[in-house]
Design an enzyme around this catalytic site. Sequence first.
Site, PDB file in Angstrom:
ATOM      1  N   ASP A   1     -11.257   3.589  -5.811  1.00  0.00           N
ATOM      2  CA  ASP A   1     -10.002   3.306  -5.103  1.00  0.00           C
ATOM      3  C   ASP A   1      -9.945   4.027  -3.766  1.00  0.00           C
ATOM      4  OD1 ASP A   1      -7.801   1.527  -5.557  1.00  0.00           O
ATOM      5  OD2 ASP A   1      -6.478   3.256  -5.460  1.00  0.00           O
TER       6      ASP A   1
ATOM      7  N   GLU B   1      -1.858   9.337   1.299  1.00  0.00           N
ATOM      8  CA  GLU B   1      -2.685   8.932   0.171  1.00  0.00           C
ATOM      9  C   GLU B   1      -4.121   9.441   0.323  1.00  0.00           C
ATOM     10  OE1 GLU B   1      -0.974   5.159  -1.090  1.00  0.00           O
ATOM     11  OE2 GLU B   1      -3.027   4.507  -1.393  1.00  0.00           O
TER      12      GLU B   1
ATOM     13  N   GLU C   1       0.360  -4.135  -2.838  1.00  0.00           N
ATOM     14  CA  GLU C   1       1.204  -2.965  -3.119  1.00  0.00           C
ATOM     15  C   GLU C   1       2.014  -3.167  -4.396  1.00  0.00           C
ATOM     16  OE1 GLU C   1       0.101  -0.627  -1.545  1.00  0.00           O
ATOM     17  OE2 GLU C   1       1.038  -0.269   0.407  1.00  0.00           O
TER      18      GLU C   1
ATOM     19  N   GLU D   1      -7.354  -7.829  -8.178  1.00  0.00           N
ATOM     20  CA  GLU D   1      -6.810  -6.656  -8.878  1.00  0.00           C
ATOM     21  C   GLU D   1      -7.326  -6.601 -10.314  1.00  0.00           C
ATOM     22  OE1 GLU D   1      -5.093  -4.024  -7.842  1.00  0.00           O
ATOM     23  OE2 GLU D   1      -4.809  -4.673  -5.783  1.00  0.00           O
TER      24      GLU D   1
HETATM   25  C1  HMH Z   1      -7.207  -1.803  -5.780  1.00  0.00           C
HETATM   26  N1  HMH Z   1      -4.902  -2.162  -5.101  1.00  0.00           N
HETATM   27  C2  HMH Z   1      -5.932  -1.321  -5.189  1.00  0.00           C
HETATM   28  N2  HMH Z   1      -5.836  -0.070  -4.751  1.00  0.00           N
HETATM   29  C3  HMH Z   1      -4.690   0.382  -4.195  1.00  0.00           C
HETATM   30  N3  HMH Z   1      -4.608   1.674  -3.775  1.00  0.00           N
HETATM   31  C4  HMH Z   1      -3.576  -0.488  -4.101  1.00  0.00           C
HETATM   32  C5  HMH Z   1      -3.729  -1.765  -4.564  1.00  0.00           C
HETATM   33  C6  HMH Z   1      -2.236  -0.069  -3.548  1.00  0.00           C
HETATM   34  O1  HMH Z   1      -2.286   0.614  -2.371  1.00  0.00           O
END
Ligand code: HMH
Length: 221
Positions: free
Chosen positions: A47, A88, A140, A210
């Site tokens: 991520d 983040e 999001e 996702e």
């Molecule tokens: C895969 N989808 C993914 N990572 C993230 N950080 C977000 C959405 C949301 O910012």
Amino acid sequence: RNGGGIIQTWLNRHHLLYSKAIKHPFILSIRDGTIDISSFKRWLGQDYIFVREFIPFVASVLVKAWRESEDGLDIEVILGGMASLNDEISWFKKEGSKWDVLLYGISPQKANQDYCRFLERLMGSEVGYTVAITAFWAIEAVYQESFSLCLQNGTRTPAELMETCQRWGNNEFGQYCQSLQKIVGRRLEKASEDILRKAEEAFVCVLNHEVGFWDMSCGEL
Ligand code: HMH
């Protein structure tokens, strides 16, 4: 035409896929405390790579808003999103050292690469603001809805994963997603049939990516 109604139609039409993205086994395993920590670490590293790619995508949405939107508030909402991405990145670095996940040496896995390539396509100047902001909102919203499930009363989310779930599941992030959804609704009201079709397609693509991303995090390549 009612933009909020269009979003509702999409959510109904793609309900199964939407649930698969929100209530994925990866999230459910955080929620019931059975998560395999190696999966969590894999997710964390992947991520981080995704978010690095997400920054230029969000910047491209900002430029499109500046070009195509008459509403100055759009810019402020997107800018708020960029500010939270800044935060983040610092959080990922801190979390990476907490879990001994090296964020630099890792390479993106297939599902992550596919997702990042999709973002790159959306950055192109031939993709308009309405389609781009639709994808942005969906990206999001999936995280917001997924992680907020882990914060509900009666769940067994491990204490050491609470901060992760709070990051995306908190109310403020929820408000921000609502603001994005309102922008999308307003854009869809005025969109042509062709744009509507492309925006729905982008929405569905996000959901599929996702699901692929969660699958990858679980270790199913
Ligand atoms: C895969 N989808 C993914 N990572 C993230 N950080 C977000 C959405 C949301 O910012």
